[in-house]
Structure formats: structure tokens, C-alpha cells
Design a protein around this motif. Structure first.
Motif, short mmCIF file in Angstrom:
data_model
loop_
_atom_site.label_atom_id
_atom_site.label_comp_id
_atom_site.label_asym_id
_atom_site.label_seq_id
_atom_site.Cartn_x
_atom_site.Cartn_y
_atom_site.Cartn_z
N LEU A 20 20.14 76.90 -14.81
CA LEU A 20 20.47 78.33 -14.78
C LEU A 20 20.05 79.02 -13.50
O LEU A 20 20.29 80.22 -13.33
CB LEU A 20 19.87 79.04 -16.01
N GLY A 21 19.44 78.28 -12.58
CA GLY A 21 19.16 78.83 -11.25
C GLY A 21 20.40 78.83 -10.37
O GLY A 21 20.37 79.35 -9.25
N ALA A 22 21.49 78.28 -10.86
CA ALA A 22 22.75 78.26 -10.08
C ALA A 22 23.31 79.68 -9.96
O ALA A 22 23.16 80.50 -10.87
CB ALA A 22 23.77 77.35 -10.75
N ALA A 23 23.96 79.93 -8.83
CA ALA A 23 24.63 81.23 -8.66
C ALA A 23 25.91 81.26 -9.49
O ALA A 23 26.54 80.23 -9.73
CB ALA A 23 24.94 81.47 -7.19
N LEU A 24 26.29 82.45 -9.91
CA LEU A 24 27.52 82.63 -10.67
C LEU A 24 28.69 82.76 -9.68
O LEU A 24 29.33 83.79 -9.55
CB LEU A 24 27.41 83.89 -11.55
N SER A 25 28.93 81.67 -8.95
CA SER A 25 30.01 81.67 -7.97
C SER A 25 30.77 80.36 -8.09
O SER A 25 30.23 79.35 -8.57
CB SER A 25 29.44 81.80 -6.55
N ALA A 26 32.02 80.36 -7.64
CA ALA A 26 32.84 79.15 -7.73
C ALA A 26 32.18 78.00 -6.97
O ALA A 26 32.14 76.86 -7.45
CB ALA A 26 34.23 79.44 -7.17
N GLU A 27 31.67 78.30 -5.80
CA GLU A 27 31.08 77.25 -4.96
C GLU A 27 29.84 76.64 -5.62
O GLU A 27 29.68 75.42 -5.68
CB GLU A 27 30.71 77.86 -3.61
N ALA A 28 28.96 77.48 -6.13
CA ALA A 28 27.70 76.98 -6.71
C ALA A 28 27.92 76.27 -8.04
O ALA A 28 27.16 75.37 -8.39
CB ALA A 28 26.73 78.15 -6.88
N LEU A 29 28.94 76.68 -8.77
CA LEU A 29 29.15 76.09 -10.10
C LEU A 29 29.99 74.83 -10.08
O LEU A 29 29.97 74.05 -11.03
CB LEU A 29 29.80 77.13 -11.03
N ALA A 30 30.74 74.62 -9.00
CA ALA A 30 31.63 73.46 -8.95
C ALA A 30 30.90 72.13 -9.20
O ALA A 30 31.40 71.30 -9.97
CB ALA A 30 32.37 73.43 -7.61
N PRO A 31 29.72 71.90 -8.61
CA PRO A 31 29.03 70.62 -8.89
C PRO A 31 28.66 70.45 -10.36
O PRO A 31 28.41 69.33 -10.81
CB PRO A 31 27.77 70.70 -8.02
N HIS A 32 28.62 71.55 -11.10
CA HIS A 32 28.28 71.48 -12.53
C HIS A 32 29.54 71.44 -13.40
O HIS A 32 29.44 71.54 -14.63
CB HIS A 32 27.43 72.69 -12.94
#
Ligand code: SF4
Length: 413
Positions: free
Chosen positions: A287-299
Motif C-alpha cells: 500500500l506504499g505504492a502511488a495511485l498512478s498507472a506507472e506505479a501500479l503496473a508492476p502490481h
């Protein structure tokens, strides 16, 4: 009312922003003008495409396409002849049951949505403008349109209260035929949409951002958020939080920070469904990931329409997933094989997992069924459901294994 214009994102920057909702609750046209100033649509239209490209604005309805690309494609496909004069549609259907952001926006800042629709319409030379609005926001939109002379040509259409009513081709179908179900045609709406005409369809939040960019320009938009996720976005925070709510947050804001801003206790959250029912589960350690397309793509996730469903550690994630997939299987338009046969089978498999009656190969079966429906429908409903199923199988592997032995990990908390 001051408008935020200079914020640069740093670790100290507040999560919550105030742009779209800066005019306050239920803003009428007078308050809207006092807050944002008048928009000169004719002056803004010729430079709108360049400003949108420079702004980096992406669609806020789910898919996250670059806003300028849609506009450019519509301009390219259209001309001033009656058969090719473009149409612009503001999509406020919000069929996702968790989402409240479009309703909140249209109720509190309807004039920003109208500004964006008028600016986009002028930029593409539109002959018709539509606002497709859900029932809770209908009277606010009707009242706002009635308040201003420049909005007199906007046609308002009530959206159906179904999950698929906001799907792009379903919106066009609803306006054209009254049937809010996806079309099985695969062409781009920008080339052939409403009655075969070039059609620009934007989510209402995207239009509201366009209303601001048309006034203040790309550099102003980029003064909030991050380089790769500029501007702000509306987020619906739902589930196990003290008060489900809609927040306007800076681009690049971390998910845990958004949850904290909504009053959630991070220690109590075991997982978050990011992006809504067609989204993906992230467990607490991510949940430390940013709510952005780039940051969420690896997840394997995406901000979607800006929805966060928080799950308390005492709630069963397998049961929660089974209930959502059951709902999604029931919401298909039953026009294609994957929805007629595949989604009910996937829902049945998750029900087995939730009740502890699943055979040993049940987790593998959910993968097989997800693969079988993925990419096989006329719209993306099976794909989104498959994405959710896969993410749950990955995120909750330990829970699923316990369920198969008649136990639930969450019962221990
Ligand atoms: S894939 Fe499903 S929801 Fe989409 S058009 Fe076909 S039947 Fe309808």
C-alpha cells in the motif's frame, strides 16, 4: 476562493487537493464564476489540443487514455458535413457500485463539467453535446444547464443504474437506442460513434479538468501531482473506513496516505481493491505504492475510476472476492459466450472457495476459467472480471489454502 496554482509535489505536500471542488458544496453559476472566473470558450478552443497534450491529462473514467489523443482522433475523423460533424458526450453513468466521485462532482461542481464539455465541443467543431448522468446527479446537472445561456444546446440523458451502463459503447447505445448495453462493434468511437458520427466520449471528471486546463493552461495543471501523474484526481474511498467518502488527491499520492486521509487505521487494513470491481487486490505490504498507472503496473493494477475498497483484517478476503465476482457475473449483458457461460462458472468456483467446499484443484480452476473468458467478449467486462479473479488468487493464496481445509485466516484476528 483561491485556486491552487503553485504546488509542486514533495514528500511534504499534502495528499488532499482542492481544485475541482474548490467552489464548495452545491456551487451555483454565480459561485462558480466567483471561484474560477469566466471561461472564454471561443478563445480556448484553438489551443485546447496543444494544452491537453502538454498537460498530460489522462481519462478519469477507467481506461486512462491520454485525453488529447481522443480529441485529436475526433478532429481528424470529423468535418462540418451533417454526416461527419462530431458529437461530444460527457459520461457520468458511474455504474460501478462503489464509486461516488462522478455523482459528487456533478452535484457540487456541475459548471466545471459543462465548461469542459463546451470547450471540447468547440475544439472538435461538435454539432451535438450530451451529458449522460446518473439519477442522483440528474437534477443538479439539469439545474446547472438551465442557469446559463451557453449550455442551452446540451442534451441531458439519464443513465441506467447498471454496472455496464458507463461502458463507452453502452453509453452511445443508450443515447441512440435506449438500450444501455455494450455494442459488439469493435471500431473506435472517434471514427464512428453516435449514429455513425465521430464521437468524443469523456468521463465527466476528465471534462472538469479540461474546463480548468482551458482556463489556466497545461503548466498550471502540472503544478499539482508528479511528472508522470500530473494534476489531481477524485478518489472514492469505500469499505472498512470510518466514513466512506470522495477525496480530491494529488497525482502520485500513496495509497496508504489516501486511506489515512480518509481516517483509516493502516494497521487494520489487510488489503485494498484498487480501481473498483474490475480492479486488482493489493495486500497491506504494497500500500506504499502511488495511485498512478506507472506505479501500479508492476502490481497488475491501475487507478481505474479512482476507487479504493479497504478490507479490514477481520474480514474474509475470499468471501469478499466471491461476492464481487458473483455480482459481476450477474451484471453481464448476456450477449457473448464468456458472459453466458464463463463468468457464472467463475463465480461458482469462487463460491466453492469461500464456503470451504472447493476441491484441491479449485485455485487452478479459477485461473483456467479466467484465461478462458479473457479477451473473448465484445466488451471488456470478462477481461476486468478475469483481472480481479487472478489478482485475488495471487494475493490471497494462503487464505484460499486455509479455506480448502475448512479454516479462515481472518477468524483469528
Ligand atoms: S462481453 Fe459480456 S458484457 Fe460485454 S457485450 Fe458481451 S455479454 Fe455483454
Amino acid at each position: 476562493m483561491t485556486i491552487e496554482t503553485t504546488a509542486t509535489r514533495t514528500p511534504e505536500t499534502p495528499v488532499v487537493a482542492s481544485r475541482l471542488l474548490a467552489a464548495g458544496a452545491d456551487a451555483d453559476f454565480t459561485r462558480h464564476l466567483a471561484c474560477f472566473g469566466a471561461l472564454d470558450v471561443a478563445a480556448a478552443a484553438p489551443r485546447l489540443l496543444a494544452e491537453l497534450e502538454a498537460s498530460g491529462l489522462t481519462g478519469r473514467g477507467g481506461a486512462g487514455f491520454a485525453a488529447w489523443r481522443k480529441l485529436a482522433a475526433t478532429v481528424k475523423a470529423g468535418d462540418s458535413s451533417p454526416r461527419a460533424r462530431p458529437v461530444v458526450i460527457g459520461n457520468g453513468a458511474e455504474g460501478e457500485p462503489l464509486s461516488r466521485k462522478d455523482e459528487t462532482l456533478m452535484t457540487n461542481a456541475p459548471h466545471l463539467v459543462i465548461d469542459g464539455l463546451l470547450a471540447a465541443g468547440a475544439a472538435v467543431g461538435a454539432g451535438e453535446l450530451y451529458l449522460y448522468a446518473s439519477e442522483p446527479a440528474l437534477s443538479a446537472i439539469q439545474g446547472a444547464v438551465a442557469e446559463r445561456a451557453d449550455a442551452a444546446g446540451i442534451r441531458i440523458v439519464a443513465a441506467a443504474d447498471t454496472f455496464l451502463s458507463g461502458q463507452a459503447s453502452a453509453v452511445v447505445n443508450a443515447i441512440e437506442t435506449g438500450r444501455p448495453v455494450p455494442r459488439d462493434a469493435v471500431g473506435r468511437l472517434s471514427a464512428s460513434g453516435l449514429r455513425g458520427r465521430p464521437t468524443l466520449l469523456h468521463n465527466v471528471e476528465t471534462l472538469a479538468h479540461i474546463g480548468l486546463i482551458a482556463r489556466y493552461g497545461a503548466a498550471w495543471f502540472r503544478a499539482a501531482g508528479t511528472t508522470t501523474d500530473p494534476g489531481t484526481r477524485l478518489v472514492t474511498v469505500a469499505g472498512d473506513v470510518p466514513q466512506p467518502q470522495v477525496l480530491e488527491v494529488h497525482g502520485g499520492a500513496r495509497i496508504d496516505a489516501v486511506l489515512a486521509a480518509a481516517g483509516a487505521e493502516p494497521d487494520r487494513i489487510s488489503a485494498v481493491l484498487v480501481g473498483g470491481y474490475h480492479g486488482a487486490w493489493l495486500t497491506a505490504d504494497r500500500l506504499g505504492a502511488a495511485l498512478s498507472a506507472e506505479a501500479l503496473a508492476p502490481h497488475g493494477a491501475h487507478p481505474g475510476a479512482g476507487i479504493l475498497l479497504a478490507l479490514d483484517r477481520t474480514r474474509c478476503a475470499v468471501q469478499a472476492t466471491a461476492e464481487i465476482i458473483d455480482y459481476l457475473a450477474g451484471q453481464s449483458a448476456r450477449q457473448c459466450g464468456p458472459c453466458l457461460f464463463g463468468l457464472p462458472a467463475l463465480a461458482a468456483s469462487w463460491r466453492e472457495l469461500a464456503t470451504g467446499a472447493a476441491p484441491a484443484d479449485a485455485p487452478h480452476r479459477t485461473w483456467t476459467l479466467a484465461d478462458a473468458v479473457d479477451g473473448r467478449g465484445a466488451c471488456a467486462h470478462p477481461d476486468g472480471t478475469a483481472r480481479l479473479s487472478r489478482s485475488a488468487t495471487r494475493a490471497f493464496a494462503a487464505d484460499i489454502e486455509q479455506h480448502r481445509h475448512g479454516r479462515c485466516l481472518r477468524a483469528a484476528h
